[in-house]
Design a protein around this motif. Structure first.
Motif, mmCIF file in Angstrom:
data_model
loop_
_atom_site.group_PDB
_atom_site.id
_atom_site.type_symbol
_atom_site.label_atom_id
_atom_site.label_comp_id
_atom_site.label_asym_id
_atom_site.label_seq_id
_atom_site.Cartn_x
_atom_site.Cartn_y
_atom_site.Cartn_z
ATOM 1 N N THR A 229 17.867 34.518 -15.829
ATOM 2 C CA THR A 229 19.225 33.981 -15.799
ATOM 3 C C THR A 229 20.183 34.886 -15.029
ATOM 4 N N THR B 69 26.774 25.604 -15.013
ATOM 5 C CA THR B 69 27.010 24.911 -16.281
ATOM 6 C C THR B 69 27.134 25.927 -17.413
ATOM 7 N N VAL B 70 28.200 25.836 -18.180
ATOM 8 C CA VAL B 70 28.382 26.701 -19.335
ATOM 9 C C VAL B 70 28.727 25.852 -20.556
ATOM 10 N N HIS B 71 28.346 26.347 -21.711
ATOM 11 C CA HIS B 71 28.717 25.744 -22.979
ATOM 12 C C HIS B 71 29.768 26.632 -23.641
ATOM 13 N N PHE C 164 21.798 22.854 -26.248
ATOM 14 C CA PHE C 164 21.515 24.012 -25.415
ATOM 15 C C PHE C 164 20.047 24.024 -25.006
ATOM 16 N N ASP D 285 20.567 28.791 -20.570
ATOM 17 C CA ASP D 285 21.968 28.375 -20.533
ATOM 18 C C ASP D 285 22.893 29.558 -20.843
ATOM 19 N N CYS E 10 23.746 34.664 -23.239
ATOM 20 C CA CYS E 10 22.646 34.044 -22.522
ATOM 21 C C CYS E 10 21.682 33.487 -23.566
#
Length: 273
Positions: A258, A179-181, A122, A126, A233
């Motif tokens: 963000t 983009t996501v985790h 990360f 992100d 976040c």
């Protein structure tokens, strides 16, 4: 009658008189992310302090308003700011707004937060979709008499975060090029940030992110049968071996940077829920 049940009903009745809308989706907006509530159309904003029995937020970055309106064509109720356990409130008080939103008609709860990233993949800024959590607060909002009108004494938490909502969030993020985790959120009581040894321990336990909220609300939401989506976040890196000094102002600043991606993603998710 349980005092909490009376409080929930009185708070819900007051809100219903102030806003002629039956919300389908509830939003809890974390540090620096409350601006999404300003996107609601035909909105009615009610300060927490005016709602019977509602706790009042005392933390910078949390406006302390309940906003009802439409977002992406969906009737929603948004907490512009949240209540934290570390502010001195009981777990039952922290989660009272969740039950009030349920009483007002929501079926889905979307919980957001600003948190520290423990996963080395990360980076600050992100977004992480929460797939599970570790409750490390040392408390639980369901301790005490059960609110049987809302849910069972022993609610199941095997699907704390609805897999279909996780898939929806991933799909919308991909469509928007965001983009996501995905990962496990560790909820602690705060208000002090953790030590390097504590962060190293939590990472070894399987945690991907660390924060001081979300877990109590999710437990309460699952107790009363709500489908839950959690989005974090990542505002800083909380890696024990590389830990640097951190302030709340830094957390809010990164969350604010963000916001455009966060708002775009939440709007599309709400549209499809």
């Amino acid at each position: 009658m349980d005092t909490r049940l009376t409080q929930i009903r009185e708070a819900a009745a007051y809100i219903s008189r102030r806003a002629a809308i039956t919300p389908r989706v509830g939003l809890i907006l974390g540090s620096g992310l409350g601006v999404l509530a300003d996107e609601l159309e035909e909105a009615a904003a009610i300060p927490f302090a005016e709602i019977p029995h509602f706790p009042v937020s005392t933390v910078a970055g949390h406006a302390g308003k309940l906003v009802l309106g439409t977002l992406s064509g969906t009737a929603v109720i948004a907490m512009q700011g949240r209540i934290h356990y570390y502010e001195g409130y009981s777990m039952q008080t922290v989660t009272l707004p969740v039950y009030v939103m349920k009483a007002l008609g929501i079926e889905t709860l979307i919980v957001t937060n600003a948190c520290g990233g423990m996963n080395r993949a990360f980076a600050p800024g992100d977004l992480m979709i929460i797939t599970d959590h570790l409750n490390l607060t040392g408390d639980n909002p369901l301790i005490g008499p059960n609110l049987a009108e809302f849910g069972p004494r022993f609610p199941d938490m095997s699907r704390a975060y609805a897999p279909e909502l996780v898939e929806l969030a991933e799909r919308q993020a991909q469509r928007l090029g965001i983009t996501v985790h995905k990962g496990v959120y560790c909820g602690v009581s705060g208000p002090s940030y953790l030590t390097p040894a504590e962060l190293t321990m939590l990472a070894r336990l399987g945690g991907d992110a660390i924060g001081m909220s979300t877990v109590p609300e999710v437990i309460a939401a699952r107790h009363c049968g709500l489908n839950v989506l959690g989005i974090s976040c990542i505002t800083d890196m909380a890696i024990g071996e590389e830990l640097e000094p951190l302030t709340h102002e830094q957390v809010v600043a990164v969350a604010e940077r963000t916001r455009p991606r966060f708002i775009a993603l939440l709007k599309e998710i709400v549209r499809e829920v």
